[in-house]
Write a protein that holds these residues in place. Structure first.
Motif, short mmCIF file in Angstrom:
data_model
loop_
_atom_site.label_atom_id
_atom_site.label_comp_id
_atom_site.label_asym_id
_atom_site.label_seq_id
_atom_site.Cartn_x
_atom_site.Cartn_y
_atom_site.Cartn_z
N SER A 1 4.14 -2.72 -7.61
CA SER A 1 3.24 -1.82 -6.88
C SER A 1 3.39 -0.37 -7.35
CB SER A 1 3.51 -1.90 -5.38
OG SER A 1 3.22 -3.17 -4.87
N ARG B 1 0.83 -1.20 0.00
CA ARG B 1 0.00 0.00 0.00
C ARG B 1 0.87 1.26 0.00
NH1 ARG B 1 -5.20 0.44 -0.97
NH2 ARG B 1 -5.32 2.10 0.58
N GLY C 1 -2.32 -5.11 -4.78
CA GLY C 1 -3.35 -4.73 -3.81
C GLY C 1 -4.63 -5.52 -3.95
N PRO D 1 -7.48 -1.10 4.92
CA PRO D 1 -7.05 -1.72 3.65
C PRO D 1 -5.73 -2.48 3.77
CG PRO D 1 -7.77 0.54 3.29
CD PRO D 1 -7.67 0.35 4.77
N CYS D 2 -4.84 -2.01 4.66
CA CYS D 2 -3.58 -2.73 4.88
C CYS D 2 -3.85 -4.11 5.47
CB CYS D 2 -2.67 -1.95 5.83
SG CYS D 2 -2.09 -0.38 5.19
N THR E 1 0.65 5.29 6.48
CA THR E 1 0.58 3.83 6.44
C THR E 1 1.68 3.23 7.29
OG1 THR E 1 -0.33 3.90 4.19
CG2 THR E 1 0.63 1.82 4.91
N LEU F 1 -5.35 -6.47 2.88
CA LEU F 1 -4.35 -6.99 1.94
C LEU F 1 -3.41 -7.97 2.63
CD1 LEU F 1 -3.17 -6.88 -0.89
CD2 LEU F 1 -1.82 -4.88 -0.20
#
Length: 483
Positions: free
Chosen positions: A327, A103, A409, A263-264, A119, A267
């Protein structure tokens, strides 16, 4: 005027730090411009080395423990039963680190440094909280866990002695493994390698001193491990707070922002399942093998698990080396570069897995001899190893696809392939195979692994082919020529 001058000075300082971190550029554009072969080599070699070195923490312990006079084989089996717990600790580090690092790379590709640093900060804080919880759980319930994981009355005390000390170093393991992913994700592959090299060298030196010199047997191995991890931890945190890093741990980001951390975690769930499920699978294997083959079969499984780690970690290292490229280019919308990077990762991963498979098939005794000097256990392991690693040659496909899903992701797809291999295929087969092959039920248990691997690779390849094509179409920029 004074305030304006301070703001200008701060901006200039930020630019200087960015240039230092990016090797003379304010961003990571080299991830899009350098030739792919050279770039993957530069990023993957240190990362693969780091994975191999990291593996030494546990494998060196087992090598020394297996050669302790008189108690070596029994102590090795006892420490082997600790592996599910150690895998769970590593899995939580992966949940946060391997979820957050891609991310952060994607945010860097979008030129959003602020979100990338948020993050990093959120993930760092979460690692500390998880470490405290895990330490308490391991200290309170490790005996219960070990008995459930297949320890016998002969081996339980060795397992408890090891875990009582290892648990105290949980925070060092979590931060080292989890935060090192953010170092690698920025393109600092050599620094990431040094993070684990420091601890591994210390572990190799301290193991014989504590195990044999101070006559601490398995407790000495555990103590050497946590001291070594502490040294690595200090190095990682110092780097991420220093001047050379592009992304820094900052006090203002040490909190929990839902749109950043959730979201981290989503994933990271796939990698968490991959690693944590190894503990569940170890329990299933150990309990089934204890039932059909006794302590020798469980002892052999400890060696098989070690060899499988040897096989898997370099593949993960290759994937982690390719992750910043994939990424970043995905975040930048460069579909051609994403596709080319995956193809190169697939070729290299497949070559490695075929080579290692041939090595295991031709020289199984060499691998067994690394972990034991017990003639009976060595002979037993040689046969089991050939069976257990039967589908290893295909694993380059599995890992290349799985790591690319993560780099893009794609949380849902990553979770699906992880669950398919471990829970839907392997665990049922561990219990089904002995009822199909009754002539040698212990060997039947070992056969569950290659059968599950073959089916999982087939499923993953088909799913990846479909989803990757869709992803490339979604990010394609027309009328732009790419490498």
């Amino acid at each position: 005027m004074v305030m304006r001058q301070k703001e200008q000075d701060q901006r200039q300082q930020d630019r200087k730090e960015a240039q230092t971190a990016a090797g003379g550029s304010e961003d990571k554009e080299f991830l899009r411009t350098e030739p792919l072969g050279k770039l993957l080599l530069k990023l993957a070699l240190p990362t693969v080395a780091a994975q191999l070195i990291n593996m030494l923490y546990n494998i060196v312990d087992r090598i020394y423990i297996g050669h302790i006079p008189d108690i070596g084989a029994t102590a090795l089996t006892g420490v082997g039963v600790c592996m599910p717990l150690i895998m769970i600790v590593s899995a939580f580090a992966a949940l946060v680190g391997y979820g957050g690092a891609p991310r952060a790379s994607i945010f860097m590709g979008k030129k959003d440094k602020e979100s990338a640093e948020k993050t990093l900060g959120n993930c760092f804080m979460l690692q500390i909280i998880i470490s405290i919880i895990l330490t308490a759980a391991l200290l309170i319930w490790n005996r219960d866990f070990l008995m459930a994981f297949g320890a016998s009355e002969n081996t339980i005390e060795y397992g408890v002695s090891y875990m009582n000390i290892y648990a105290l170093g949980t925070i060092f393991v979590e931060i080292t493994l989890g935060m090192n992913a953010f170092i690698t994700a920025q393109g600092f592959a050599k620094t990431g390698m040094l993070s684990v090299l420091i601890g591994a060298v210390a572990n190799i030196i301290l193991d014989p001193i504590f195990i044999f010199g101070f006559d601490m047997d398995v407790r000495g191995a555990a103590l050497a491990t946590i001291i070594s991890q502490a040294l690595s931890c200090i190095w990682v945190v110092s780097f991420l707070c220093g001047k050379k890093t592009f992304l820094k741990i900052k006090r203002k980001n040490l909190g929990f922002t839902p749109q950043i951390i959730l979201p981290c975690l989503a994933l990271g769930v796939a990698t968490f399942i991959m690693q944590a499920s190894e503990s569940v699978i170890s329990v299933c294997f150990n309990s089934s093998l204890q039932n059909y083959g006794g302590d020798i079969a469980v002892g052999a499984m400890t060696i098989l698990t070690s060899v499988m780690q040897f096989a898997m970690l370099p593949l993960q290292g290759l994937g982690q080396g390719a992750q910043p490229i994939i990424s970043y280019c995905y975040g930048a919308g460069d579909s051609g570069r994403v596709k080319a990077a995956f193809k190169l990762l697939l070729k290299v991963s497949l070559c490695y897995s075929v080579f290692l498979w041939l090595l295991v098939m031709l020289l199984p005794g060499g691998f067994a001899a690394m972990f034991t000097s017990d003639a009976r256990l060595m002979e037993y392991t040689k046969t089991a190893l050939r069976i257990y690693m039967g589908s290893m040659f295909l694993f380059g496909i599995q890992m290349a696809c799985q790591m690319t899903f993560n780099a893009l992701g794609k949380a849902a797809e990553s979770i699906i392939v992880a669950v398919m291999r471990k829970f839907i295929l392997l665990i049922p087969l561990i219990y089904i195979m002995p009822h199909i092959i009754r002539s040698d039920q212990t060997i039947a248990v070992y056969m569950a692994e290659p059968i599950a691997d073959f089916l999982a690779v087939t499923f993953t390849a088909v799913l990846f082919a479909v989803q990757f094509k869709k992803t490339l179409k979604n990010i394609e920029k027309p009328n732009v020529v790419r490498e």
